[in-house]
Structures are given as C-alpha cells and as structure tokens.
Write a protein that holds these residues in place. Structure first.
Motif, PDB file in Angstrom:
ATOM      1  N   SER A 630       0.827  -1.203   0.000  1.00  0.00           N
ATOM      2  CA  SER A 630       0.000   0.000   0.000  1.00  0.00           C
ATOM      3  C   SER A 630       0.863   1.255   0.000  1.00  0.00           C
ATOM      4  N   THR A 631       0.392   2.283  -0.683  1.00  0.00           N
ATOM      5  CA  THR A 631       1.116   3.559  -0.710  1.00  0.00           C
ATOM      6  C   THR A 631       0.945   4.339   0.584  1.00  0.00           C
ATOM      7  N   VAL A 632       0.191   3.784   1.548  1.00  0.00           N
ATOM      8  CA  VAL A 632       0.141   4.418   2.872  1.00  0.00           C
ATOM      9  C   VAL A 632       1.547   4.470   3.463  1.00  0.00           C
ATOM     10  N   ASP A 633       2.369   3.482   3.128  1.00  0.00           N
ATOM     11  CA  ASP A 633       3.769   3.478   3.554  1.00  0.00           C
ATOM     12  C   ASP A 633       4.557   4.402   2.632  1.00  0.00           C
ATOM     13  N   GLN A 634       4.893   5.586   3.130  1.00  0.00           N
ATOM     14  CA  GLN A 634       5.643   6.561   2.351  1.00  0.00           C
ATOM     15  C   GLN A 634       7.135   6.553   2.704  1.00  0.00           C
ATOM     16  N   TRP A 635       7.560   5.615   3.513  1.00  0.00           N
ATOM     17  CA  TRP A 635       8.946   5.594   3.968  1.00  0.00           C
ATOM     18  C   TRP A 635       9.604   4.290   3.525  1.00  0.00           C
ATOM     19  N   PHE A 636       9.969   4.199   2.245  1.00  0.00           N
ATOM     20  CA  PHE A 636      10.593   2.997   1.704  1.00  0.00           C
ATOM     21  C   PHE A 636      12.002   2.838   2.269  1.00  0.00           C
ATOM     22  N   SER A 637      12.318   1.595   2.630  1.00  0.00           N
ATOM     23  CA  SER A 637      13.685   1.292   3.051  1.00  0.00           C
ATOM     24  C   SER A 637      14.553   1.056   1.819  1.00  0.00           C
ATOM     25  N   GLU A 638      15.851   0.915   2.039  1.00  0.00           N
ATOM     26  CA  GLU A 638      16.772   0.704   0.924  1.00  0.00           C
ATOM     27  C   GLU A 638      16.461  -0.599   0.193  1.00  0.00           C
ATOM     28  N   SER A 639      16.236  -1.680   0.947  1.00  0.00           N
ATOM     29  CA  SER A 639      15.945  -2.964   0.314  1.00  0.00           C
ATOM     30  C   SER A 639      14.594  -2.929  -0.394  1.00  0.00           C
ATOM     31  N   GLN A 640      13.638  -2.229   0.165  1.00  0.00           N
ATOM     32  CA  GLN A 640      12.317  -2.130  -0.454  1.00  0.00           C
ATOM     33  C   GLN A 640      12.399  -1.390  -1.785  1.00  0.00           C
ATOM     34  N   PHE A 641      13.049  -0.252  -1.780  1.00  0.00           N
ATOM     35  CA  PHE A 641      13.164   0.537  -3.006  1.00  0.00           C
ATOM     36  C   PHE A 641      13.926  -0.235  -4.080  1.00  0.00           C
ATOM     37  N   GLU A 642      15.037  -0.853  -3.704  1.00  0.00           N
ATOM     38  CA  GLU A 642      15.856  -1.579  -4.676  1.00  0.00           C
ATOM     39  C   GLU A 642      15.114  -2.799  -5.216  1.00  0.00           C
ATOM     40  N   SER A 643      14.283  -3.441  -4.405  1.00  0.00           N
ATOM     41  CA  SER A 643      13.537  -4.611  -4.874  1.00  0.00           C
ATOM     42  C   SER A 643      12.547  -4.218  -5.959  1.00  0.00           C
ATOM     43  N   TYR A 644      11.861  -3.091  -5.796  1.00  0.00           N
ATOM     44  CA  TYR A 644      10.932  -2.639  -6.829  1.00  0.00           C
ATOM     45  C   TYR A 644      11.688  -2.238  -8.098  1.00  0.00           C
ATOM     46  N   ARG A 645      12.814  -1.548  -7.940  1.00  0.00           N
ATOM     47  CA  ARG A 645      13.587  -1.132  -9.118  1.00  0.00           C
ATOM     48  C   ARG A 645      14.134  -2.333  -9.866  1.00  0.00           C
ATOM     49  N   ALA A 646      14.691  -3.274  -9.118  1.00  0.00           N
ATOM     50  CA  ALA A 646      15.291  -4.446  -9.752  1.00  0.00           C
ATOM     51  C   ALA A 646      14.227  -5.316 -10.424  1.00  0.00           C
ATOM     52  N   LEU A 647      13.054  -5.432  -9.811  1.00  0.00           N
ATOM     53  CA  LEU A 647      11.983  -6.219 -10.426  1.00  0.00           C
ATOM     54  C   LEU A 647      11.561  -5.588 -11.752  1.00  0.00           C
ATOM     55  N   GLY A 648      11.401  -4.275 -11.779  1.00  0.00           N
ATOM     56  CA  GLY A 648      11.027  -3.601 -13.024  1.00  0.00           C
ATOM     57  C   GLY A 648      12.059  -3.787 -14.113  1.00  0.00           C
ATOM     58  N   ALA A 649      13.341  -3.652 -13.757  1.00  0.00           N
ATOM     59  CA  ALA A 649      14.400  -3.836 -14.756  1.00  0.00           C
ATOM     60  C   ALA A 649      14.415  -5.278 -15.271  1.00  0.00           C
ATOM     61  N   TRP A 650      14.218  -6.234 -14.383  1.00  0.00           N
ATOM     62  CA  TRP A 650      14.224  -7.640 -14.798  1.00  0.00           C
ATOM     63  C   TRP A 650      13.025  -7.941 -15.700  1.00  0.00           C
ATOM     64  N   LEU A 651      11.870  -7.396 -15.405  1.00  0.00           N
ATOM     65  CA  LEU A 651      10.695  -7.625 -16.244  1.00  0.00           C
ATOM     66  C   LEU A 651      10.917  -7.102 -17.665  1.00  0.00           C
ATOM     67  N   VAL A 652      11.499  -5.923 -17.779  1.00  0.00           N
ATOM     68  CA  VAL A 652      11.741  -5.347 -19.110  1.00  0.00           C
ATOM     69  C   VAL A 652      12.748  -6.200 -19.884  1.00  0.00           C
ATOM     70  N   ASP A 653      13.823  -6.618 -19.212  1.00  0.00           N
ATOM     71  CA  ASP A 653      14.808  -7.466 -19.894  1.00  0.00           C
ATOM     72  C   ASP A 653      14.182  -8.789 -20.328  1.00  0.00           C
ATOM     73  N   THR A 654      13.285  -9.324 -19.511  1.00  0.00           N
ATOM     74  CA  THR A 654      12.635 -10.593 -19.848  1.00  0.00           C
ATOM     75  C   THR A 654      11.736 -10.445 -21.069  1.00  0.00           C
ATOM     76  N   MET A 655      11.102  -9.293 -21.208  1.00  0.00           N
ATOM     77  CA  MET A 655      10.193  -9.083 -22.345  1.00  0.00           C
ATOM     78  C   MET A 655      10.936  -8.716 -23.620  1.00  0.00           C
ATOM     79  N   LEU A 656      12.021  -7.927 -23.505  1.00  0.00           N
ATOM     80  CA  LEU A 656      12.653  -7.354 -24.690  1.00  0.00           C
ATOM     81  C   LEU A 656      14.062  -7.870 -24.940  1.00  0.00           C
ATOM     82  N   GLY A 657      14.632  -8.557 -23.970  1.00  0.00           N
ATOM     83  CA  GLY A 657      16.025  -8.953 -24.142  1.00  0.00           C
ATOM     84  C   GLY A 657      16.947  -7.788 -23.806  1.00  0.00           C
TER      85      GLY A 657
END
Length: 711
Positions: A630-657
């Motif tokens: 939920s976006t009620v949590d406005q205080w992302f930790s380092e691991s939380q932020f990096e997990s979302y970023r890394a997941l997005g990058a991995w999804l794009v690489d999986t779709m497009l190479g």
C-alpha cells in the motif's frame, strides 16, 4: 419548514400551548380540540385558499394560462379538506401531546419540528388525492395530474429528509451531551466518566479505521465490484457514521461548556436530565448571550476567510514541499537548503509552462518529452445522473493548456500562478498525487468527506474554473473566501458551476492516465499499472477502458487474454504485459486507423527461461504483499526501493532482451513477439532479419496465419 420551526418555538415559550392561537391567548382552561381546530382553520385553510385565488388572478392579469374552472374548484375543495384535516391534527398535537413534551425540553426539541412536518406531509397527501379527479387529462399522459403527483412526491421526500435529519442530529447533540455530561454534574459520576472516555476512544479509533479504509480500492463508494472487500466495506460503513456521531457528541459537549462559561448556569445548555432546569425568563437572557457569542464566532470565521488561503492552510503545502525536495531537489545541482527545514525555495520555481515544446516539429530537432499531468475535477454536488458513480471529470495540466474537454481550456502560462508563468510543476505534481482528500471522485463517501474536511486532511486544492464561470482572472492561486469553500468541501458540494473547482489526485478518476492520451489520439501507448492490486482484478484497467468507451466511443480490444497473474496463483506460465488495439477508427472513421496499447503490470512469477533475481525473491518471501504494498507506507527502506527497481528492470529485460532497440516500431514489434511466444526475440533472428520481419512472419503457436502488426 420555516413556519413549522417558528410554530414549534412559539409553543415552547407559553404556559399553555393553545395560547399561541388568535383569540385563545387569555384562556387558562383548555377549550378542547374542536375550539383549537376552529382557530387553526384560519391558517390551514384560509391562507392556502387565499394564495390560490391571488395566484389565479395574477395569471389572468398578465395573460398567463389559467386552469379550467373545474380544476380551480377542485383545487379549492382539496385545499379546504386537507386544511381541515391539518387543523384537527395540529389541534390535537398542541393539546396533551405538547403539554407532555413541554416538561421534557430535550424531547420537545427533538420531536416538535419533525412532528409538524409530518402533519404537513399528511395534508399534502390528502390534497393530492382529492385534487386528481378535477384535473384535465394532458396530452400523452395516462392519467391527469401525473406531473403534480411527481412534484409533490419529490417535495415530500425532501421534507421527510429534513425531519429525519433534524431528529437524528438533535438527538445526538442532546442525548449525547446528557450521556456524557450527567456524570460531570454529579449523577452516575464514575459510569459517565467511563462513557466520556469511551466516546473519545470511539471517535479516535473509528476515525483511524475510516481514514485507512476510506481510500482503499477494496472499499469503493459505488456498487460492489471485483476489487470490493465486503468485510472492509462493512467495517467502513459502520466506522464512518460512528466517527461522525462521536465527533458531533464531543462538539456538542464542548459547546455546552462554552455556554456554561458564558451564562454561568449550565443546565439550560448541558442536559443532565429531561425535566426543565432553568426559568423561562432567565433562559431568554442566557439564550441571547449564547447566541451572540455564536454569531460573533461565525462573523470572525467569515471575516478571516477573506485573508486565509484555503490551499495554503492545509496538508497540500506540506505534501508539495516534500515531493519537491525528493524529486525536483535531486535535479538542482546548485541546491542551498535552509539549515533548519532542509528545503530550498529554488527547487520549486519551475513553471510548468517552461516545459513547452521548443524544437522543430517537422524534423524533431530539439524535441523533448511532453508531460501530461493528470488530476481530478471533483463533482460530488453534480447533477448528472449518469455520473453518480464517477462523480468527477478528468482534468489535465500540460505546458500549453490546463482544463478538460467538458469545461474548456486555459493557457497554462496564465493559470493558477503569476501571469506569464502560471502554475508551477511542483504544484501540478502535488495535486496529481493528492490521494487523501475529502472529495475523491468515485471513492468518496459522505461520512469520510465530512471527517477529512473537519480534520483538515486535505491534499487537494481549489483552483480557478476553466469554463465561463471562472471569468477572466484565472491566475489566482486560491479562492477569495476560504470559509465558504471549506464548507463546500466538507458537505460534498463541489460542482462545475462555481468560479473555483476542487482538484485532487488523478487516480480518483483514472488511475492509469490512459484517458487523456486516448483523448489526444496517441498511436503508441505504454501503460505501467503500479496500483495496489494483489488479486490482479485489473480494476483500474477496467475503469479506464469503460470510461474511454463511454465518453469517446473508442473501444480498446486486447488481442488475446491477459495472462498476468498473481504470485499466489496456480503454477503455470504467465506473461508480464498484454497488447491491445485502440480503435480510433470506430468514432473517427476508417481513415483514422488504430493505435496500440501495451499494458504492463508487475508480478513475481518466474519466466519460462529466466528466474527472478534472488535478492528480489528474498524480499518477496519476507513481504507477502510485494509487489503490491500500500502507498500508505511513504517511507521505503533501501531494500524495499531496490527490490521494486530491480523487479522492473528484470521484467523489461525478460520481455525485450538486452539488445538495444532503435525505434518505437521496433519496440512494438518486439513486444508483440513476446506476447505471442512468451520470450524475447532471439538475437540471431533479430540480427538476420530484424524484429519487424520476425514479428510479422513467425507463426503464432496453434495458428496458421499471423495478423501483421499495427503501426
């Protein structure tokens, strides 16, 4: 209703209620119901019939349409009979019932006005029934008087709503203060102290529950849908009224003690028992002094409203300056923050109009991205019946224009800020993210609206209307009077017919931003759905597709089933995106062509030939809600932020190479290949033939013919 209120007040301040009637003021013995009714007939029959005669003569004098003689006679007859019935009902009420209520002032206050309004409703029902046979049949109407009956039915509904509202509100104020306040005066001290604490606790707890659930996508204000949680919806329906009731009781209790400080004799205001506690003669003096203080406070609020900016004294400014520091501040290489606050005023001095295109439209030289900031224009007080669910319009802010196609547009450089600059990018960004606001489009509820405005939990703003009601001066940053607009926001009276409109998060209308780009006939659209949707009900996508089809007549057709599934689903292969056709040709004609929509949604399912990075999987194992926290949590930790970023990058690489793409056409063809085959285009195929050839000619599994891609 005004006459009923005056009548009720009049009966309160006499020794015998019949003394308010002409000719009976000197009597000390009850003359009986027949005598009381005879005096009341003057008002219940004489006044309505006289009004009817005057209205008929007035129409004839100005050459207007005069009803037939039969209708006039029938109307007078119906008024006379209904008036006599009302006279006997009132004559009975101001006898023993009124005498019984006078010894219990709280009950009198609660019941007097609703009872008199019910007498009015009774009289109108008799009048409507008796008038009907005398009315001439109208063209195309199955029975005479249909329009009159409909009019009276609507009026009756509103009168009954006023009666019910008065009874509930006055009961909360009077019995609530009695329950909480009796212990203060000595009766049942311990029990009432506990009750006072309980009321305060209920107000706090139910308020928190209302705030958390009120903005949840699983508690919509409309009919239950695929994202509706019935349990949460039930809790919200109970918590919100409980909070309102508790707040009203506490405010009434405080008002009673304000009266105590003013008048020095509280029982007339703080109800500790149901019998009269003060003399009538002294009650007038105290009531007038208390009324004077109330009017003075109201005058102060009205006067202060001319000097207070309703947008500045809210949570909007706090929210905006923190967004500025997080995003725009990161782009300011010469940042000089204040040592105390950590903010730099230069961060937000970037007009939205300064981002207007400056390159060559023909060659594309010097081109830059064109931002479209989506916000919602709230219409909780709107009159369009078809919009009772959405209760809002889309509203966009771009470097060129602000507004929408319903209300019109104003140049951005002249809107919501200094002329020549206009609204800042920081303000537009903060409005677009104003998720918590009393008026929230289709997620609004009356109780939540009232509470959030009362607590000043307002992230949205009031800005000039872009239609003709906004006038010529649309550079103002807020309304001229704050109190009036705060009251409108609290009562859900936001409309499109005022000089200023209420704007909030664009997600209160369309959470994907798809509506505005389809309006602009964009040909290639990529939507990243990052909404909180752990069950993958695709509610935001459905909402956008539905409104686009209704408002623009543009269907959006997915070429195959959306195979993006939740992490808790069955162990089967899935995809990370879907492709659809935007059928511009349906409303615009065959020559308009079609567009392409690529829909992305994050998930933590493994791909057939690739596994999610281990650090992302580890975070997902530790957080069951990932990637839909939920976006009620406005205080992302380092691991939380990096997990979302890394997941997005991995999804794009999986779709497009990992091979770089050279154009939008190549991107579109590569995504189509992925949707059909579940993996990116093979590098050898790309090098030998190019992705366009591969996407056009590679056979789809289970099919013998492949439709060429759309551009």
């Amino acid at each position: 209703m005004s006459a009923s209120a005056l009548f009720a007040l009049a009966t309160m301040w006499v020794d015998h209620t019949w003394r308010i009637l002409p000719g009976l003021g000197a009597q000390t013995v009850d003359p009986g119901i027949w005598e009381r009714a005879r005096h009341l007939v003057i008002w219940t029959v004489g006044v309505p019939v006289s009004g009817m005669v005057v209205a008929t003569l007035g129409r004839a004098a100005v050459g207007g349409a005069v009803p037939p003689r039969r209708a006039i006679v029938g109307g007078a007859f119906a008024l006379a009979v209904s008036g006599v019935a009302a006279a006997f009902a009132l004559g009975w009420l101001i006898g023993d019932p009124a005498a019984a209520l006078r010894i219990a002032p709280p009950l009198f206050t609660i019941l007097a006005l609703p009872t008199l309004l019910l007498v009015y409703v009774l009289a109108r029902a008799i009048f409507t029934a008796l008038e009907c046979p005398f009315l001439p049949p109208g063209p195309g109407r199955p029975a005479p008087g249909d329009a009159d009956r409909e009019w009276w039915a609507r009026i009756t509904g509103r009168v009954l709503a006023v009666a019910a509202g008065w009874a509930v509100a006055s009961a909360l104020v009077l019995f609530g203060t009695w329950l909480v306040g009796a212990g203060i005066e000595g009766a049942y001290h311990e029990a009432h102290d506990a009750l006072a604490s309980a009321v305060s606790a209920v107000a706090v707890v139910s308020g928190l529950v209302t705030g958390l659930l009120g903005k949840s996508p699983e508690t919509p204000s409309g009919r239950p849908g695929p994202r509706t949680s019935r349990r949460k919806d039930l809790v919200l329906r109970l918590a919100a009224p409980a909070t309102v009731a508790s707040v009203v009781v506490l405010l009434a209790f405080g008002t009673a003690y304000l009266a105590r400080a003013i008048a020095g004799y509280p029982p007339c205001f703080l109800v500790v028992e149901l019998t009269p506690m003060c003399e009538v003669t002294r009650g007038w003096a105290m009531a007038l002094s208390f009324l004077g203080v109330g009017l003075s406070l109201l005058a102060i609020a009205g006067f202060a409203g001319f000097f207070v900016n309703v947008n500045r004294f809210s949570l909007h400014a706090m929210y905006r300056i923190r967004l500025v520091r997080a995003y725009l501040g990161a782009s300011n290489l010469d940042r000089r923050p204040d040592l105390t606050t950590g903010f730099d005023e230069e961060d937000e001095r970037l007009p939205l109009s300064s981002l207007a295109p400056a390159g060559d439209a023909r060659t594309g030289a010097g081109a830059r991205l064109f931002p479209i900031v989506n916000v919602t224009l709230n219409l909780l007080g709107g009159e369009r019946l078809a919009w009772q669910e959405r209760r809002a319009e889309s509203f966009s802010m771009t470097p060129l224009y602000c507004g929408n196609f319903h209300e019109g547009y104003r140049r951005t450089r002249d809107y919501g800020g200094p002329r020549g600059e206009g609204i800042s990018l920081a303000t537009a960004m903060a409005i677009s993210g104003a998720a918590a606001n009393p008026n929230m489009g289709y997620v609004s509820t009356p109780a939540l609206t009232f509470l959030m405005a009362l607590l000043d939990a307002r992230l949205g703003v009031w800005l000039p209307n872009t239609n003709e009601n906004g006038g010529e001066d649309v550079a103002r940053t807020g309304p001229r009077h704050a109190t009036l607009h705060l009251a409108k926001e609290m009562l859900g009276l936001t409309t499109r017919y005022a000089p200023f409109v209420n704007l909030s998060d664009g997600g209160h209308f369309d959470n994907l931003g798809l509506y505005e780009v389809v309006l602009r006939r964009c040909r290639f659209v990529v939507v990243s759905d990052a909404s909180c949707d752990p069950r993958y009900a695709l509610g935001d996508l459905g909402n956008a597709v539905r409104k686009i089809r209704i408002d623009f007549g543009v269907p959006i057709e997915f070429e195959r089933e959306i195979e993006i599934g939740p992490r808790a689903g069955p162990p089967r292969a899935g995809l990370y995106c879907a492709v659809a056709r935007i059928r511009y040709d349906v409303p615009d004609g065959p020559g308009a062509g079609t567009g392409t929509l690529v829909y992305l949604k994050p998930t933590v399912r493994d791909a057939p030939k690739a596994a999610i990075p281990y650090d992302v999987r580890a975070y997902a194992n530790a957080c069951a809600a990932f990637p839909h926290e939920s976006t009620v949590d406005q205080w992302f930790s380092e691991s939380q932020f990096e997990s979302y970023r890394a997941l997005g990058a991995w999804l794009v690489d999986t779709m497009l190479g990992t091979t770089p793409l050279q154009s939008l056409a190549e991107l579109e063809d590569s995504l189509r290949w992925y949707v059909r085959h579940g993996e990116p285009i093979d590098g050898s195929v790309r090098e030998a033939f190019g992705p366009a050839f591969a996407a056009r000619h590679a056979p789809e599994p289970g099919a013998t013919e492949v439709r060429p891609p759309l551009h």
